[in-house]
Scaffold this active site. Structure first.
Site, short mmCIF file in Angstrom:
data_model
loop_
_atom_site.label_atom_id
_atom_site.label_comp_id
_atom_site.label_asym_id
_atom_site.label_seq_id
_atom_site.Cartn_x
_atom_site.Cartn_y
_atom_site.Cartn_z
N GLY A 125 0.83 -1.20 0.00
CA GLY A 125 0.00 0.00 0.00
C GLY A 125 0.87 1.24 0.00
CE LYS B 260 7.92 1.33 5.85
NZ LYS B 260 6.86 0.38 5.50
CB THR C 226 -3.63 -1.40 6.60
OG1 THR C 226 -2.72 -0.66 5.79
CG2 THR C 226 -4.19 -0.52 7.69
CD GLU D 57 -5.31 2.18 3.42
OE1 GLU D 57 -4.53 2.19 4.38
OE2 GLU D 57 -5.60 3.19 2.75
CG HIS E 183 -3.15 -12.08 14.93
ND1 HIS E 183 -3.21 -12.88 16.04
CD2 HIS E 183 -2.15 -12.58 14.15
CE1 HIS E 183 -2.28 -13.83 15.94
NE2 HIS E 183 -1.63 -13.67 14.80
NE ARG F 150 -14.14 6.67 12.57
CZ ARG F 150 -13.29 7.12 11.64
NH1 ARG F 150 -13.73 7.92 10.67
NH2 ARG F 150 -12.01 6.80 11.66
CE LYS G 132 -14.14 11.48 12.72
NZ LYS G 132 -14.96 11.73 13.87
#
Length: 155
Positions: A15, A21, A27, A79, A84, A104, A107
């Site tokens: 990604g 980082k 993710t 993502e 875990h 949600r 934002k």
């Protein structure tokens, strides 16, 4: 949400390199092809559900669908943060997810600290929701058992 539960499977790709980082919250990212296969009318935002890498154990997860306003992404991304700790990266592995609920809308945030705080709250909400019987039963779904030697995208 009429699309839930939503079952999805795809290869884990590199990604933006921010999750681990910059945020301290790793993710797993799906390829553009998998992202584009999501229903076009699925709301952007933060969701929760179950995730499995390869034929490993099924874990709770929280995931973001959208453009990540804080980072001003120009491409939509999906993502997944698996709740875990993995010993190593698993790029190239098949990630199977079942999205079971919505937390949600996405934002923007005033600071990196505010973003991290919101993600931590999302993780706690996901943990609470996934302990409910209606969500717990999906952890055992046969979808998480990959057929040997057979990779099927998006189901």
């Amino acid at each position: 949400m009429r699309h839930l539960p939503y079952f999805c499977r795809g290869e884990v790709v590199k990604g933006f390199g921010r999750g681990s980082k910059e945020l301290g919250i790793p993710t797993a990212n799906f390829s553009e092809q998998v992202v584009e296969s999501f229903p076009s009318d699925i709301s952007t935002g933060i969701y929760y559900g179950w995730a499995c890498v390869g034929n490993g154990d099924v874990h709770k997860m929280v995931l973001s669908i959208g453009w990540n306003p804080f980072y001003k992404n120009i491409k939509k991304s999906v993502e997944t943060h698996i709740i875990h700790t993995f010993k190593e990266d698993f790029y190239g592995e098949i990630l199977s997810i079942v999205i079971t609920g919505y937390i949600r809308p996405e934002k923007n945030f005033d600071s990196l600290e505010a973003l991290i705080s919101a993600i931590q709250e999302d993780i706690e909400e996901a943990k609470r929701q996934l302990d409910l019987p209606e969500h717990l039963k999906l952890k055992e779904d046969n979808f998480f058992h990959l057929p040997k030697g057979k990779i099927v995208n998006n189901h």
